[in-house]
Design a protein around this motif. Structure first.
Motif, mmCIF file in Angstrom:
data_model
loop_
_atom_site.group_PDB
_atom_site.id
_atom_site.type_symbol
_atom_site.label_atom_id
_atom_site.label_comp_id
_atom_site.label_asym_id
_atom_site.label_seq_id
_atom_site.Cartn_x
_atom_site.Cartn_y
_atom_site.Cartn_z
ATOM 1 N N PHE A 144 19.623 6.250 1.513
ATOM 2 C CA PHE A 144 18.379 6.521 0.785
ATOM 3 C C PHE A 144 17.264 6.367 1.818
ATOM 4 C CE2 PHE A 144 14.646 5.652 -1.683
ATOM 5 C CZ PHE A 144 14.844 6.192 -2.943
ATOM 6 N N VAL A 145 16.554 7.449 2.132
ATOM 7 C CA VAL A 145 15.606 7.462 3.240
ATOM 8 C C VAL A 145 14.186 7.723 2.750
ATOM 9 C CG1 VAL A 145 14.983 8.520 5.444
ATOM 10 C CG2 VAL A 145 17.392 8.276 4.815
ATOM 11 N N ILE A 146 13.246 6.923 3.242
ATOM 12 C CA ILE A 146 11.814 7.150 3.027
ATOM 13 C C ILE A 146 11.236 7.642 4.340
ATOM 14 C CG2 ILE A 146 9.610 6.106 2.378
ATOM 15 C CD1 ILE A 146 12.551 4.042 1.606
ATOM 16 N N ALA A 201 17.050 17.855 8.996
ATOM 17 C CA ALA A 201 18.495 17.939 8.776
ATOM 18 C C ALA A 201 18.772 18.878 7.601
ATOM 19 C CB ALA A 201 19.058 16.550 8.499
ATOM 20 N N LYS A 202 20.070 19.062 7.265
ATOM 21 C CA LYS A 202 20.438 19.970 6.171
ATOM 22 C C LYS A 202 19.916 19.472 4.828
ATOM 23 C CE LYS A 202 24.667 21.788 8.300
ATOM 24 N NZ LYS A 202 26.141 21.926 8.163
ATOM 25 N N LYS A 203 19.932 18.149 4.636
ATOM 26 C CA LYS A 203 19.487 17.585 3.364
ATOM 27 C C LYS A 203 18.160 16.852 3.534
ATOM 28 C CE LYS A 203 24.025 17.084 1.210
ATOM 29 N NZ LYS A 203 24.965 16.156 0.505
ATOM 30 N N GLY A 204 17.225 17.519 4.177
ATOM 31 C CA GLY A 204 15.905 16.933 4.344
ATOM 32 C C GLY A 204 15.691 16.427 5.748
ATOM 33 N N LYS A 205 14.786 15.454 5.884
ATOM 34 C CA LYS A 205 14.435 14.922 7.193
ATOM 35 C C LYS A 205 15.131 13.590 7.439
ATOM 36 C CE LYS A 205 9.852 17.080 7.301
ATOM 37 N NZ LYS A 205 8.387 16.827 7.370
ATOM 38 N N GLN A 206 15.375 13.303 8.710
ATOM 39 C CA GLN A 206 15.979 12.037 9.127
ATOM 40 C C GLN A 206 15.400 11.665 10.486
ATOM 41 O OE1 GLN A 206 18.002 9.688 8.175
ATOM 42 N NE2 GLN A 206 19.452 10.428 6.640
ATOM 43 N N CYS A 207 15.428 10.393 10.804
ATOM 44 C CA CYS A 207 15.041 9.950 12.144
ATOM 45 C C CYS A 207 16.262 9.978 13.063
ATOM 46 C CB CYS A 207 14.464 8.537 12.093
ATOM 47 S SG CYS A 207 12.737 8.491 11.530
ATOM 48 N N ASP A 258 0.792 -1.222 0.000
ATOM 49 C CA ASP A 258 0.000 0.000 0.000
ATOM 50 C C ASP A 258 0.829 1.279 0.000
ATOM 51 O OD1 ASP A 258 0.741 -0.944 2.457
ATOM 52 O OD2 ASP A 258 -1.089 -0.443 3.475
ATOM 53 N N ASN A 259 2.144 1.190 0.262
ATOM 54 C CA ASN A 259 3.037 2.351 0.155
ATOM 55 C C ASN A 259 2.393 3.657 0.607
ATOM 56 O OD1 ASN A 259 4.699 0.439 -0.997
ATOM 57 N ND2 ASN A 259 5.429 1.783 -2.605
ATOM 58 N N PRO A 260 2.314 3.895 1.903
ATOM 59 C CA PRO A 260 1.681 5.126 2.403
ATOM 60 C C PRO A 260 2.435 6.368 1.939
ATOM 61 C CG PRO A 260 2.882 3.989 4.154
ATOM 62 C CD PRO A 260 2.864 3.067 2.982
ATOM 63 N N PRO A 261 1.782 7.528 1.939
ATOM 64 C CA PRO A 261 2.425 8.766 1.473
ATOM 65 C C PRO A 261 3.728 9.035 2.221
ATOM 66 C CG PRO A 261 0.083 9.102 1.799
ATOM 67 C CD PRO A 261 0.382 7.743 2.340
ATOM 68 N N ALA A 262 4.729 9.461 1.478
ATOM 69 C CA ALA A 262 6.059 9.656 2.070
ATOM 70 C C ALA A 262 6.857 10.643 1.241
ATOM 71 C CB ALA A 262 6.796 8.316 2.157
ATOM 72 N N THR A 263 7.948 11.136 1.831
ATOM 73 C CA THR A 263 8.926 11.972 1.139
ATOM 74 C C THR A 263 10.255 11.234 1.132
ATOM 75 O OG1 THR A 263 7.793 13.924 2.011
ATOM 76 C CG2 THR A 263 9.956 14.269 1.023
ATOM 77 N N LEU A 264 10.975 11.307 0.013
ATOM 78 C CA LEU A 264 12.204 10.534 -0.133
ATOM 79 C C LEU A 264 13.418 11.456 -0.226
ATOM 80 C CD1 LEU A 264 9.728 8.857 -1.514
ATOM 81 C CD2 LEU A 264 11.550 7.324 -2.212
ATOM 82 N N TYR A 265 14.514 11.042 0.429
ATOM 83 C CA TYR A 265 15.748 11.817 0.448
ATOM 84 C C TYR A 265 16.936 10.890 0.183
ATOM 85 C CZ TYR A 265 12.724 15.040 3.057
ATOM 86 O OH TYR A 265 11.693 15.853 3.464
ATOM 87 N N THR A 266 17.967 11.428 -0.419
ATOM 88 C CA THR A 266 19.221 10.692 -0.594
ATOM 89 C C THR A 266 20.375 11.683 -0.697
ATOM 90 O OG1 THR A 266 20.379 9.030 -1.933
ATOM 91 C CG2 THR A 266 19.038 10.628 -3.116
#
Length: 499
Positions: free
Chosen positions: A396-398, A437-443, A356-364
Motif C-alpha cells: 500500500f503506497v502513498i 510502474a504498471k499499477k501506478g507510481k513507485q519509488c 497535515d497529510n500533504p497532497p498525495a496519490t495512493l496505490y495498492t
C-alpha cells in the motif's frame, strides 16, 4: 445627487445662507434705528431687543440644524461602508462572483487597512434559552498566543431583528473585549431587516415545519451577509458558530495544514465534523459562496448547501483533519431552545500536534472490498481502506505530490468492531526517486523505518533517520493472513517544505 453625496457641503451652504439672511436683517434694523433715533428712545430699545432675539433664534436654529446634519453624517460614516471594498452590488445574481449590495452597520470596532491571515466569522441571534457568544469569543482569544492574535480578526454578525437585544449584546461585548476592539481584532456588525428577502411562505422541503424552514432559510442569508462582509479582510476565512470552544493554538495548526496543501486544489478544509463549525475557505471564494447561499437560501440547510458548493468547484471528496480544532459547547439550540447535546468526539483541547497529510496519490495491489478504496485511509474522515486476500509482498503506497521532509508517521489498522482485520506482520518504509510502474507510481529505493506492532506503528524523528526528502511511504505485508486488512488512518507530520 451631488448634494445627497456631499452632506457636509449642504450644511455649509445652508449655514452661509442663514448667516447672510441674519446680517441683512440686522442692518435693516440698524437703519430703522437711525431713522427713529430722534423720535423716542423706548421704541428704539424695544426694536433693538426684537432684532437681537431674532438673531439669537436664527443662530440657535442654525446650530441645531448643523449639529443634526453633522450627527447624521457621523452616523453615515460610522455605520455605512461607502467604499467599493465594502459596499457591493447585488443587482445581478448571474454574476456569480459578484458581491452583495448591502449596507452594514458597525456596532463595535472597525476594519483595519492591513489584511490579516485569518478571519474568524460567526453569526448570532437571540436564543430562547442560553447564550454562549461571550464564551465563544473568549475562547478564541484565550486559546491564541500573542503572535497568533496579530494574524486574526474576529467578525460577529448580530443577525437578530431585535435591535434592543443587539444593543445589549454590543454593550456586553464592548465591556469584556474593549482591548481587542481597539486593537482591530474584533468587529461586531449588523444588517438591517430591509435587506433580507421574504421569509414568509417559503418552500417546505423535506417536510420541515414552517418555523423550521423560516429559521434555516434566514440562517443561510445571515451567513451570506457575513461571508460577503469578510471577503477582503484576510487571506483565509473560517466559519464558527456562536457556541464553540477552541483548541489551544488552533491557528498554528490551521497554518500548518494550509502550508502542507500548497500547490493542491481545495475549496473547503474541515476542522470539525459538526454543522457549519470549523470550515475553512480561501477568502477569494467568499463572494461566490455568499451568492450561492443567497440564491438557494430556502432550498436546504447551510451545511448541505456547502457540500454542493465545493462539488461545483471540483472538490469531490471531504478533506477533514483530526483531531478536531473546534468543539460544540451549547446545551440549548438556537432553534426553539431545545436541548442539543451534540459533541465532536474527535476534538482535543491541545491539538497543536495535528497531522497535515500533504497532497498525495495512493496505490495498492490488494483486492479492494466494495467502495473502501485507498483514499479513505488518508482522508481523516470516518472511513477506511478495506482489502481482502492479503498476501506476503502486498503493498500500500502513498506517493506525495512533492517530496517532503517528514518528522513523524503514524498508521493504525483495524477498527473497534473489527479488531482482527489488522496488519499482523508488516513493515513501514519510506522511499525516493519516483518511477511510473504498471499499477501506478513507485519509488526506486526504500528505507525501512520499523515494523507494525499489534496493528499499528508510530515513528518519530524521521529526519534523523533518513537524509533524503521523502517521496513515497510504503506499507509492506510480511506474511499471508487469513483476515482481511483495514487501514483506518494514515497520519503524516511534515516539517518545513522541501526546496
Amino acid at each position: 445627487m451631488w448634494v445627497r453625496s456631499n452632506p457636509h457641503m449642504l450644511t455649509k451652504l445652508t449655514g452661509n445662507f442663514k448667516i447672510r439672511f441674519t446680517m441683512r436683517l440686522y442692518w435693516k434694523c440698524a437703519e430703522k434705528m437711525r431713522c427713529l433715533r430722534k423720535r423716542s428712545v423706548i421704541p428704539v430699545l424695544a426694536l433693538l431687543a426684537i432684532c437681537l432675539l431674532c438673531l439669537n433664534l436664527y443662530m440657535e436654529e442654525d446650530r441645531y440644524v448643523m449639529e443634526g446634519e453633522q450627527r447624521l453624517a457621523r452616523e453615515i460614516t460610522s455605520h455605512q461602508l461607502n467604499s467599493e471594498k465594502y459596499v457591493h452590488t447585488f443587482k445581478d445574481l448571474t454574476n456569480f462572483s459578484g458581491a452583495i449590495n448591502v449596507t452594514y452597520r458597525y456596532l463595535a470596532g472597525f476594519p483595519i487597512p492591513r489584511k490579516k491571515y485569518l478571519t474568524i466569522g460567526l453569526s448570532s441571534v437571540k436564543r430562547k434559552r442560553g447564550n454562549y457568544l461571550l464564551e465563544t469569543i473568549k475562547s478564541i482569544f484565550d486559546q491564541s498566543s500573542y503572535e497568533e492574535l496579530s494574524e486574526i480578526v474576529v467578525v460577529v454578525h448580530l443577525a437578530d431583528f431585535n435591535l434592543s437585544w443587539c444593543e445589549s449584546v454590543v454593550q456586553d461585548v464592548s465591556r469584556k473585549f474593549a482591548h481587542h476592539i481597539i486593537s482591530g481584532r474584533l468587529m461586531v456588525i449588523h444588517t438591517l431587516e430591509e435587506y433580507y428577502p421574504n421569509l414568509d411562505g417559503l418552500k417546505r422541503n423535506y417536510n420541515d415545519p414552517e418555523d423550521r424552514v423560516r429559521f434555516r432559510s434566514k440562517q443561510n442569508v445571515d451567513y451570506a451577509f457575513l461571508l460577503n462582509f469578510c471577503a477582503n479582510l484576510s487571506d483565509y476565512y473560517v466559519m464558527l458558530e456562536d457556541d464553540v470552544h477552541c483548541s489551544k493554538n488552533f491557528l498554528s495548526a490551521v497554518k500548518k495544514v494550509i502550508t502542507s496543501r500548497k500547490g493542491s486544489h481545495w475549496v473547503t478544509l474541515e476542522f470539525s465534523k459538526l454543522g457549519y463549525i470549523g470550515k475553512l475557505y480561501h477568502s477569494h471564494d467568499l463572494p461566490r459562496l455568499a451568492q450561492f447561499l443567497l440564491m438557494f437560501y430556502q432550498e436546504m440547510p447551510c451545511d448541505w448547501l456547502l457540500i454542493h458548493f465545493q462539488g461545483l468547484l471540483a472538490q469531490k471528496d471531504i478533506i477533514r483533519f483530526k483531531p478536531s480544532l473546534f468543539q460544540h459547547m451549547g446545551y440549548y439550540s438556537s432553534f426553539r431552545g431545545t436541548e442539543n447535546k451534540l459533541k465532536d468526539d474527535d476534538f482535543e483541547e491541545d491539538s497543536f500536534d495535528i497531522p497535515d497529510n500533504p497532497p498525495a496519490t495512493l496505490y495498492t495491489n490488494m483486492n479492494v472490498f466494495e467502495h473502501y478504496d485507498p483514499s479513505k485511509a488518508y482522508s481523516n474522515v470516518d472511513e477506511y481502506f478495506w482489502g481482502k486476500s492479503t498476501s506476503a509482498g502486498d503493498y500500500f503506497v502513498i506517493v506525495l505530490d512533492r517530496p517532503a521532509k517528514i518528522d513523524k508517521l503514524k498508521i493504525q489498522t483495524g477498527t473497534d468492531d473489527r479488531q482482527n482485520d489488522i496488519l499482523h506482520r508488516g513493515a513501514l518504509e519510506v522511499g525516493q526517486n519516483v518511477q511510473v510502474a504498471k499499477k501506478g507510481k513507485q519509488c526506486s529505493s526504500y528505507t525501512k523505518l520499523g515494523e507494525f506492532q499489534h496493528g499499528r506503528i508510530e515513528v518519530k524523528d524521521i529526519g534523523h533517520k533518513v537524509e533524503f526528502d521523502i517521496h513515497c511511504i510504503r506499507i509492506l505485508v510480511a506474511e499471508n493472513q487469513k483476515e482481511w486488512l483495514i487501514i483506518r488512518s494514515i497520519s503524516i507530520w511534515t516539517s518545513q517544505p522541501s526546496s
